[in-house]
Design an enzyme around this catalytic site. Sequence first.
Site, PDB file in Angstrom:
ATOM      1  N   LEU A 163       0.818  -1.222   0.000  1.00  9.20           N
ATOM      2  CA  LEU A 163       0.000   0.000   0.000  1.00  9.20           C
ATOM      3  C   LEU A 163       0.844   1.262   0.000  1.00  9.20           C
ATOM      4  O   LEU A 163       0.411   2.317  -0.482  1.00  9.20           O
ATOM      5  CB  LEU A 163      -0.908   0.016   1.235  1.00  9.20           C
ATOM      6  CG  LEU A 163      -2.041  -1.012   1.254  1.00  9.20           C
ATOM      7  CD1 LEU A 163      -2.604  -1.159   2.659  1.00  9.20           C
ATOM      8  CD2 LEU A 163      -3.133  -0.613   0.269  1.00  9.20           C
ATOM      9  N   HIS A 188      -0.650   6.832   7.718  1.00  7.97           N
ATOM     10  CA  HIS A 188       0.287   5.856   8.307  1.00  7.97           C
ATOM     11  C   HIS A 188       1.729   6.130   7.847  1.00  7.97           C
ATOM     12  O   HIS A 188       2.652   6.192   8.672  1.00  7.97           O
ATOM     13  CB  HIS A 188      -0.192   4.457   7.896  1.00  7.97           C
ATOM     14  CG  HIS A 188       0.671   3.323   8.325  1.00  7.97           C
ATOM     15  ND1 HIS A 188       0.291   2.430   9.312  1.00  7.97           N
ATOM     16  CD2 HIS A 188       1.890   2.887   7.901  1.00  7.97           C
ATOM     17  CE1 HIS A 188       1.242   1.519   9.476  1.00  7.97           C
ATOM     18  NE2 HIS A 188       2.224   1.768   8.621  1.00  7.97           N
ATOM     19  N   GLU A 189       1.902   6.330   6.547  1.00 10.60           N
ATOM     20  CA  GLU A 189       3.256   6.527   6.015  1.00 10.60           C
ATOM     21  C   GLU A 189       3.862   7.843   6.493  1.00 10.60           C
ATOM     22  O   GLU A 189       5.060   7.908   6.782  1.00 10.60           O
ATOM     23  CB  GLU A 189       3.262   6.479   4.482  1.00 10.60           C
ATOM     24  CG  GLU A 189       2.773   5.179   3.865  1.00 10.60           C
ATOM     25  CD  GLU A 189       3.421   3.930   4.416  1.00 10.60           C
ATOM     26  OE1 GLU A 189       4.570   4.010   4.913  1.00 10.60           O
ATOM     27  OE2 GLU A 189       2.781   2.862   4.383  1.00 10.60           O
ATOM     28  N   HIS A 241       5.614   1.166  14.057  1.00  8.29           N
ATOM     29  CA  HIS A 241       4.366   0.429  14.262  1.00  8.29           C
ATOM     30  C   HIS A 241       4.142   0.243  15.761  1.00  8.29           C
ATOM     31  O   HIS A 241       5.091   0.114  16.529  1.00  8.29           O
ATOM     32  CB  HIS A 241       4.438  -0.934  13.557  1.00  8.29           C
ATOM     33  CG  HIS A 241       4.534  -0.820  12.069  1.00  8.29           C
ATOM     34  ND1 HIS A 241       5.442  -1.523  11.316  1.00  8.29           N
ATOM     35  CD2 HIS A 241       3.805  -0.066  11.200  1.00  8.29           C
ATOM     36  CE1 HIS A 241       5.278  -1.208  10.036  1.00  8.29           C
ATOM     37  NE2 HIS A 241       4.298  -0.326   9.933  1.00  8.29           N
ATOM     38  N   TRP A 252       3.320  -2.209  17.520  1.00  9.93           N
ATOM     39  CA  TRP A 252       3.868  -3.430  18.124  1.00  9.93           C
ATOM     40  C   TRP A 252       5.398  -3.413  18.091  1.00  9.93           C
ATOM     41  O   TRP A 252       6.043  -4.384  18.493  1.00  9.93           O
ATOM     42  CB  TRP A 252       3.301  -4.680  17.451  1.00  9.93           C
ATOM     43  CG  TRP A 252       3.703  -4.884  16.019  1.00  9.93           C
ATOM     44  CD1 TRP A 252       4.719  -5.701  15.566  1.00  9.93           C
ATOM     45  CD2 TRP A 252       3.135  -4.293  14.854  1.00  9.93           C
ATOM     46  NE1 TRP A 252       4.817  -5.633  14.199  1.00  9.93           N
ATOM     47  CE2 TRP A 252       3.854  -4.787  13.728  1.00  9.93           C
ATOM     48  CE3 TRP A 252       2.089  -3.383  14.624  1.00  9.93           C
ATOM     49  CZ2 TRP A 252       3.559  -4.391  12.415  1.00  9.93           C
ATOM     50  CZ3 TRP A 252       1.802  -3.000  13.317  1.00  9.93           C
ATOM     51  CH2 TRP A 252       2.526  -3.494  12.243  1.00  9.93           C
TER      52      TRP A 252
HETATM   53  N1  ARG Z   1       1.863  -1.855   5.142  1.00  5.10           N
HETATM   54  C1  ARG Z   1       2.164  -0.462   4.950  1.00  5.10           C
HETATM   55  C2  ARG Z   1       3.232  -0.010   5.939  1.00  5.10           C
HETATM   56  O1  ARG Z   1       3.515  -0.642   6.921  1.00  5.10           O
HETATM   57  C3  ARG Z   1       0.923   0.415   4.992  1.00  5.10           C
HETATM   58  C4  ARG Z   1      -0.179   0.046   5.925  1.00  5.10           C
HETATM   59  C5  ARG Z   1      -1.360   0.975   5.712  1.00  5.10           C
HETATM   60  N2  ARG Z   1      -2.557   0.547   6.386  1.00  5.10           N
HETATM   61  C6  ARG Z   1      -3.797   1.024   6.076  1.00  5.10           C
HETATM   62  N3  ARG Z   1      -4.841   0.638   6.753  1.00  5.10           N
HETATM   63  N4  ARG Z   1      -3.964   1.872   5.117  1.00  5.10           N
HETATM   64  O2  ARG Z   1       3.874   1.018   5.759  1.00  5.10           O
HETATM   65 ZN    ZN Z   2       4.019   0.908   8.387  1.00  6.45          ZN
END
Ligand code: ARG
Ligand code: ZN
Length: 233
Positions: free
Chosen positions: A109, A147-148, A157, A159
């Site tokens: 994503l 998130h980014e 993150h 966790w």
């Molecule tokens: N997996 C990606 C990361 O850790 C993006 C996660 C985005 N999650 C969302 N619910 N849009 O950077």
């Molecule tokens: Zn992330």
Amino acid sequence: NLGVVNIPVYVHVVYSNSQQNVSDQQINAQISVLNNDFRASNNDINQVPSEFAGLVADSEINFTLAGTFRHANSTSAWSTNDTVKAAYPPVTPSTHLNIWVCNISGGILGYAQFPGGPSSTDGVVVLYSSLPGGSAAPYNQGRTLTHEVGHYLNLRHIWGDGRCKQDDFVADTPSSDGPNYGCPSYPTVNCRSNDMTMNYMDYVYDACMYMFSTGQKSRMRTILQSGGSRAAL
Ligand code: ARG
Ligand code: ZN
Ligand code: CA
């Protein structure tokens, strides 16, 4: 105390077809999501359970679109090896957040560079269909960028990318054993405490993440302060 910090944003749209060439309207909607989420003015914030309601933070960070660059390119999907940034380098990355919107291979994503990395690759990359109204449901409400940008501003993150004892360096996010997915019900118990699954830095659906914490706010703002790694923003 810095007060509200405004971060100017450059968006690089890199497309191989018309779907990937997201509209100005979608980019504006994405910047609105970013601002609502970082200012705790998102309309789903009232879903935060009472256990965590006192930890909800307005990060006092605001984003303004400073320019959009559009690039047609025959590459139909980019990998996470930063070739999209090499093709279209960041513009004044010390003073501007650079965002590449493109197709990413491998079901990713988005990805971000933490503070302190090389300026030639500084910024974040997001999947074009993750923008609000895009086709990447249930990840199409623009929260991949939230998130980014959290990572870009030094957040890990929740966790800590490890088991219970691995810290995210934020005291008020409860210890967790790994990512949560989907739309977890409350309470979700791990490591003898309830996970803050609704935090933007978990891995849940866009509709199921709606807060940053006070501790995350302070971690983000530390790098924006004088002497911090992103003070020039
Ligand atoms: N997996 C990606 C990361 O850790 C993006 C996660 C985005 N999650 C969302 N619910 N849009 O950077
Ligand atoms: Zn992330
Ligand atoms: Ca924590």
